[in-house]
Design an enzyme around this catalytic site. Sequence first.
Site, PDB file in Angstrom:
ATOM      1  N   TYR A 197      -2.114  -3.027   2.961  1.00 57.66           N
ATOM      2  CA  TYR A 197      -1.536  -4.271   3.490  1.00 57.66           C
ATOM      3  C   TYR A 197      -1.776  -5.422   2.518  1.00 57.66           C
ATOM      4  CZ  TYR A 197      -1.227  -8.425   6.487  1.00 57.66           C
ATOM      5  OH  TYR A 197      -0.932  -9.662   7.012  1.00 57.66           O
TER       6      TYR A 197
ATOM      7  N   SER B 217      -0.916 -14.023   3.432  1.00 56.36           N
ATOM      8  CA  SER B 217      -2.193 -13.734   4.077  1.00 56.36           C
ATOM      9  C   SER B 217      -3.308 -13.859   3.053  1.00 56.36           C
ATOM     10  CB  SER B 217      -2.195 -12.307   4.650  1.00 56.36           C
ATOM     11  OG  SER B 217      -3.493 -11.923   5.063  1.00 56.36           O
TER      12      SER B 217
END
Length: 251
Positions: free
Chosen positions: A157, A144
Amino acid sequence: MKDAFGLPQSLLVLGGTSEIALATARRLVVRRARTVWLAGRPSPALESAAAELRALGADVHTAAFDALDPESHETVLGKIFAQGDIDMVLLAFGILGDQAHDERDPVAAVRVAQTNYTGAVSAGLVSARALQAQGHGSLVVLSSVAGERARRTNFIYGSSKAGLDTFTQGLGDALHGTGVHVMVVRPGFVRSRMTAGLEEAPLATTPEAVATAIELGLRRRSEAVWVPGALRVVMSALRHLPRGVFRRLSL
């Protein structure tokens, strides 16, 4: 074995209910992938995903797989590879967590890290060894852009994805010249169940767009894919902003 265009004819998805993974599997089945393994926690959603791919003409199998049980990974994945060569492994499991809640609950924060990073390290190494043993194949890992620089709003995250991204790059270097292709995929904000209810970020994308980028990356044997491609330039600029300036940005 892969077809003449470098696309897989057999596929193993780790995280079998991932929307990005299923969009990718649908695209590859249309392109002639014939055998698909969907590995994930047993659920009606996993069986529904398998039925959808069977309707497209693929021979689909499901396997019970838990990212949080790394001690089982060698056994579970070993049984799958024992059924025949796998041309591509797509490592697609992961959780977003709830930053505000997880900051107050270290156990919940650790679960994000264990799922996204620790579980992926285990599954990635087991898969890489199996691909190397058969002498060919691709390992595609969903990272990501959140891992590019820590942000106040999602650093738990983001840190797990930063670790995963670095691990994948190093694994790719370790496997260079073995016949195994490793590719890291860095999507931005993806409109999916995981992000439902969140404010949409600029340059948002879709699972189908990520699947298209993965296919192109496989054809080109890319080592890193950004989705959309413009994020490569954007994140390069953000990485080099002074920290004081970066803190004041509304990201």
